[in-house]
Design a protein around this motif. Structure first.
Motif, PDB file in Angstrom:
ATOM      1  N   TRP A  35       1.222  -1.492   0.071  1.00 25.05           N
ATOM      2  CA  TRP A  35       0.207  -0.246   0.195  1.00 25.05           C
ATOM      3  C   TRP A  35       0.771   1.549  -0.075  1.00 25.05           C
ATOM      4  O   TRP A  35       2.135   1.693   0.592  1.00 25.05           O
ATOM      5  CB  TRP A  35      -0.768   0.663   0.832  1.00 25.05           C
ATOM      6  N   SER A  36       0.434   2.090  -1.017  1.00 28.24           N
ATOM      7  CA  SER A  36       1.090   3.337  -0.879  1.00 28.24           C
ATOM      8  C   SER A  36       0.686   4.057   0.538  1.00 28.24           C
ATOM      9  O   SER A  36      -0.194   4.127   1.145  1.00 28.24           O
ATOM     10  CB  SER A  36       0.734   4.614  -1.665  1.00 28.24           C
ATOM     11  N   VAL A  37       1.283   5.019   1.538  1.00 32.59           N
ATOM     12  CA  VAL A  37       1.397   5.767   2.527  1.00 32.59           C
ATOM     13  C   VAL A  37       0.647   7.401   2.623  1.00 32.59           C
ATOM     14  O   VAL A  37       0.232   7.869   3.926  1.00 32.59           O
ATOM     15  CB  VAL A  37       1.967   5.416   3.755  1.00 32.59           C
ATOM     16  N   ARG A  38       0.895   7.389   1.436  1.00 32.11           N
ATOM     17  CA  ARG A  38       0.772   8.896   0.941  1.00 32.11           C
ATOM     18  C   ARG A  38      -0.509   9.136   1.517  1.00 32.11           C
ATOM     19  O   ARG A  38      -1.728   8.674   1.004  1.00 32.11           O
ATOM     20  CB  ARG A  38       0.995   9.597  -0.180  1.00 32.11           C
ATOM     21  N   PRO A  39      -1.169  10.314   1.732  1.00 33.89           N
ATOM     22  CA  PRO A  39      -2.441   9.855   2.307  1.00 33.89           C
ATOM     23  C   PRO A  39      -3.736  11.236   1.269  1.00 33.89           C
ATOM     24  O   PRO A  39      -4.882  10.560   1.398  1.00 33.89           O
ATOM     25  CB  PRO A  39      -2.318  11.131   3.334  1.00 33.89           C
ATOM     26  N   ASP A  40      -2.799  11.595   0.300  1.00 31.95           N
ATOM     27  CA  ASP A  40      -3.729  11.578  -0.888  1.00 31.95           C
ATOM     28  C   ASP A  40      -3.823  10.690  -1.523  1.00 31.95           C
ATOM     29  O   ASP A  40      -4.026  11.003  -2.501  1.00 31.95           O
ATOM     30  CB  ASP A  40      -3.028  12.971  -1.885  1.00 31.95           C
ATOM     31  N   LYS A  41      -3.225   9.839  -1.822  1.00 29.89           N
ATOM     32  CA  LYS A  41      -3.331   8.474  -2.190  1.00 29.89           C
ATOM     33  C   LYS A  41      -3.618   7.096  -1.827  1.00 29.89           C
ATOM     34  O   LYS A  41      -3.197   6.229  -1.693  1.00 29.89           O
ATOM     35  CB  LYS A  41      -1.736   7.725  -3.216  1.00 29.89           C
ATOM     36  N   LYS A  42      -4.611   6.989  -0.506  1.00 31.58           N
ATOM     37  CA  LYS A  42      -5.609   6.160   0.145  1.00 31.58           C
ATOM     38  C   LYS A  42      -5.575   5.084  -1.043  1.00 31.58           C
ATOM     39  O   LYS A  42      -4.922   3.956   0.089  1.00 31.58           O
ATOM     40  CB  LYS A  42      -6.242   6.693  -0.143  1.00 31.58           C
ATOM     41  N   PHE A  43      -5.785   4.771  -1.851  1.00 30.54           N
ATOM     42  CA  PHE A  43      -6.312   3.506  -2.172  1.00 30.54           C
ATOM     43  C   PHE A  43      -5.334   3.158  -3.531  1.00 30.54           C
ATOM     44  O   PHE A  43      -5.952   2.534  -4.106  1.00 30.54           O
ATOM     45  CB  PHE A  43      -7.817   2.899  -3.150  1.00 30.54           C
ATOM     46  N   VAL A  58       6.406  -3.999 -12.684  1.00 28.69           N
ATOM     47  CA  VAL A  58       5.500  -3.963 -11.700  1.00 28.69           C
ATOM     48  C   VAL A  58       4.248  -2.993 -11.919  1.00 28.69           C
ATOM     49  O   VAL A  58       4.498  -2.691 -13.088  1.00 28.69           O
ATOM     50  CB  VAL A  58       7.032  -3.343 -10.889  1.00 28.69           C
ATOM     51  N   GLN A  59       3.079  -3.427 -11.642  1.00 32.07           N
ATOM     52  CA  GLN A  59       2.021  -2.279 -11.471  1.00 32.07           C
ATOM     53  C   GLN A  59       1.474  -0.958 -10.307  1.00 32.07           C
ATOM     54  O   GLN A  59       2.251  -1.458  -9.407  1.00 32.07           O
ATOM     55  CB  GLN A  59       0.443  -2.583 -12.301  1.00 32.07           C
ATOM     56  N   VAL A  60       1.099  -0.196 -10.692  1.00 30.90           N
ATOM     57  CA  VAL A  60       0.562   0.794  -9.980  1.00 30.90           C
ATOM     58  C   VAL A  60      -0.622   0.950 -10.276  1.00 30.90           C
ATOM     59  O   VAL A  60      -1.087   1.158 -11.064  1.00 30.90           O
ATOM     60  CB  VAL A  60       1.279   2.120  -9.940  1.00 30.90           C
ATOM     61  N   ILE A  61      -1.771   0.941  -9.128  1.00 24.54           N
ATOM     62  CA  ILE A  61      -2.495   0.378  -8.867  1.00 24.54           C
ATOM     63  C   ILE A  61      -3.489   1.597  -8.369  1.00 24.54           C
ATOM     64  O   ILE A  61      -3.309   2.000  -6.759  1.00 24.54           O
ATOM     65  CB  ILE A  61      -3.362  -0.848  -9.504  1.00 24.54           C
ATOM     66  N   GLN A  62      -5.235   2.186  -9.091  1.00 23.30           N
ATOM     67  CA  GLN A  62      -5.754   2.716  -7.855  1.00 23.30           C
ATOM     68  C   GLN A  62      -6.926   2.584  -8.073  1.00 23.30           C
ATOM     69  O   GLN A  62      -7.494   2.401  -9.188  1.00 23.30           O
ATOM     70  CB  GLN A  62      -5.174   4.237  -8.075  1.00 23.30           C
ATOM     71  N   LEU A  63      -7.680   2.291  -6.838  1.00 20.64           N
ATOM     72  CA  LEU A  63      -8.902   2.324  -6.840  1.00 20.64           C
ATOM     73  C   LEU A  63      -9.560   3.776  -6.560  1.00 20.64           C
ATOM     74  O   LEU A  63      -9.427   4.254  -6.418  1.00 20.64           O
ATOM     75  CB  LEU A  63      -9.738   1.348  -5.502  1.00 20.64           C
ATOM     76  N   ASP A  64     -10.865   3.551  -7.576  1.00 23.37           N
ATOM     77  CA  ASP A  64     -11.567   4.336  -7.885  1.00 23.37           C
ATOM     78  C   ASP A  64     -12.541   3.830  -7.115  1.00 23.37           C
ATOM     79  O   ASP A  64     -13.854   3.346  -7.693  1.00 23.37           O
ATOM     80  CB  ASP A  64     -12.052   5.169  -9.283  1.00 23.37           C
ATOM     81  N   TRP A 333      -1.586  -4.341   5.548  1.00 21.29           N
ATOM     82  CA  TRP A 333      -2.421  -4.153   5.865  1.00 21.29           C
ATOM     83  C   TRP A 333      -2.314  -2.714   5.941  1.00 21.29           C
ATOM     84  O   TRP A 333      -1.587  -2.258   5.866  1.00 21.29           O
ATOM     85  CB  TRP A 333      -2.816  -4.143   7.199  1.00 21.29           C
ATOM     86  N   ALA A 334      -3.306  -2.238   5.493  1.00 20.61           N
ATOM     87  CA  ALA A 334      -2.738  -0.662   4.814  1.00 20.61           C
ATOM     88  C   ALA A 334      -2.433   0.643   6.620  1.00 20.61           C
ATOM     89  O   ALA A 334      -3.822   0.782   7.504  1.00 20.61           O
ATOM     90  CB  ALA A 334      -4.139  -0.363   4.080  1.00 20.61           C
ATOM     91  N   SER A 335      -1.637   1.614   5.994  1.00 21.52           N
ATOM     92  CA  SER A 335      -1.077   1.608   7.508  1.00 21.52           C
ATOM     93  C   SER A 335      -2.061   3.280   7.764  1.00 21.52           C
ATOM     94  O   SER A 335      -1.704   3.587   8.697  1.00 21.52           O
ATOM     95  CB  SER A 335       0.349   2.155   7.659  1.00 21.52           C
ATOM     96  N   THR A 336      -2.372   3.820   6.320  1.00 21.76           N
ATOM     97  CA  THR A 336      -3.117   5.243   7.342  1.00 21.76           C
ATOM     98  C   THR A 336      -4.890   4.804   6.539  1.00 21.76           C
ATOM     99  O   THR A 336      -5.059   5.519   6.939  1.00 21.76           O
ATOM    100  CB  THR A 336      -2.687   6.219   5.868  1.00 21.76           C
ATOM    101  N   GLN A 337      -5.685   3.555   6.539  1.00 22.12           N
ATOM    102  CA  GLN A 337      -6.630   3.401   6.821  1.00 22.12           C
ATOM    103  C   GLN A 337      -6.974   1.854   7.017  1.00 22.12           C
ATOM    104  O   GLN A 337      -6.229   0.594   6.856  1.00 22.12           O
ATOM    105  CB  GLN A 337      -7.031   3.274   5.187  1.00 22.12           C
ATOM    106  N   PRO A 338      -6.455   2.446   8.580  1.00 22.08           N
ATOM    107  CA  PRO A 338      -6.612   0.857   8.924  1.00 22.08           C
ATOM    108  C   PRO A 338      -8.117  -0.797   9.154  1.00 22.08           C
ATOM    109  O   PRO A 338      -7.728  -1.697   9.570  1.00 22.08           O
ATOM    110  CB  PRO A 338      -6.526   0.836  10.614  1.00 22.08           C
TER     111      PRO A 338
END
Length: 354
Positions: A35-43, A58-64, A333-338
């Motif tokens: 998981w990314s930990v930047r607050p502006d890139k939550k998912f 390697v892919q970077v994916i983002q949930l909308d 486990w997502a550190s910014t979204q427990p």
């Protein structure tokens, strides 16, 4: 998640307001994930392919969340499968948008503002040979993100010192050098993790093929502490520190169905054994927000969440269970979204709301 739900369900119900499970199908089997930990890139997650050849991805994916779909933001080529992917632990977005991968070498990548990914540096601790001992894992120090530690099959751990340029467009934006290298084990080292104890900068532990967990202090590298040794000298594959209480860490052995919880104040004697899995354990992750919760995942297709409050009394059963559609080989486990956990199995990445 429930105790235990039917396959592919959480709590046995579907939420009309917001889904409990989101799934991404990659074009290849997935192994490394973070998981990314930047607050502006939550998912946002980075995922690595497991293809048994030189050319991997390697892919970077983002949930909308609105349509509930994942978008592939970026894809890069990577030599060999990544043994680990990790985003820079930068919850305040103070550093460039970096992630690292381990495999034949440690590579640092930057997501650039215009949208592409550039490799900032390749860190090789053996300048005297064109051959490299593969890196099994690494960890990025949360207190000082200029420190990374790598573990290798050549019995060593290497602590790297990074310099990250703050100005976008500086070439290279990141450089790295060996801070120290030490022979950590008698055999291959399979994992390394920094501890939050003592300020969170200098203490780390490693596990390896000799079946031991060893603890080191960067200020006193002339000796290490053996925290645990497997009775049968089975190789220990992974370790992870409790995020809230640095006295506790977890590990598991090769082909083992149980996860062992250790207390560094009571060396060599596990304080708990979590053994409800019915096939070999592949991953584990401590809760980022709670000292008494840990999630484990295994070839039995199960992700289990445990409450370890009653240690040292025996912990009989997990409090939550999720059954996936394949053997789970990674859990984060997502550190910014427990309340979110990510798992991967076969070609799928699923994120689950607790």
């Amino acid at each position: 998640m429930s105790a235990p739900p039917s396959a592919g369900s959480v709590n046995g119900t579907s939420s009309t307001k917001r889904k409990e499970i989101y799934k991404y199908e990659a074009p290849w089997n997935v192994y490394a994930m973070n998981w990314s930990v930047r607050p502006d890139k939550k998912f946002r997650l980075a995922v690595g392919s497991f293809i048994e050849e030189y050319n991997n991805k390697v892919q970077v994916i983002q949930l909308d969340e609105e349509p509930g779909d994942f978008t592939k933001l970026h894809e890069i080529d990577h030599p060999y499968p990544c043994t680990k992917i990790m985003w820079i632990p930068d919850s305040k977005s103070l550093y460039p948008d970096l992630f690292a991968t381990s495999g034949d070498f440690l590579r640092i990548w930057q997501l650039q503002p215009e949208g592409n990914i550039r490799m900032e540096c390749l860190l090789n601790n053996n300048k005297n040979s064109e051959f490299c001992a593969p890196l099994t894992s690494f960890d990025w120090n949360e207190v000082d993100p200029n420190l990374l530690g790598t573990s290798s099959i050549d019995t060593t751990c290497t602590i790297w010192s990074l310099e990250t340029g703050q100005v976008v467009g500086v070439t290279p934006a990141v450089t790295g050098s060996v801070k120290t290298q030490l022979i950590a084990h008698d055999k291959e080292v399979y994992d390394i993790a920094f501890s939050r104890a003592g300020g969170g900068r200098d203490m780390f532990a490693s596990v390896g093929a000799d079946g031991s967990v060893r603890m080191f202090d960067l200020r006193h590298l002339e000796h290490s502490t053996i925290i645990y040794e497997d009775i049968q000298h089975q190789p220990l594959l992974r370790l992870t520190w409790n995020k809230q209480d640095p006295s506790y860490l977890a590990t598991f052995a090769l082909d083992s169905t149980e996860v062992i919880i250790l207390d560094v104040r009571v060396p060599c004697t596990p304080v708990a054994r979590l053994n409800n899995h019915r096939a070999c354990v592949n991953g584990m992750a401590w809760a980022p927000h709670s000292a008494c919760h840990i999630c484990t995942a295994a070839d039995d297709q199960q992700a289990l969440i445990w409450d370890i409050q009653q240690m040292p009394r025996q912990i009989e059963d997990p409090i939550l269970a999720y059954k996936a559609d394949g053997a789970i080989n990674q859990i984060q486990w997502a550190s910014t979204q427990p309340d979110w956990i990510a798992i991967c199995f076969n070609k799928a990445v699923e994120i689950l709301r607790l």
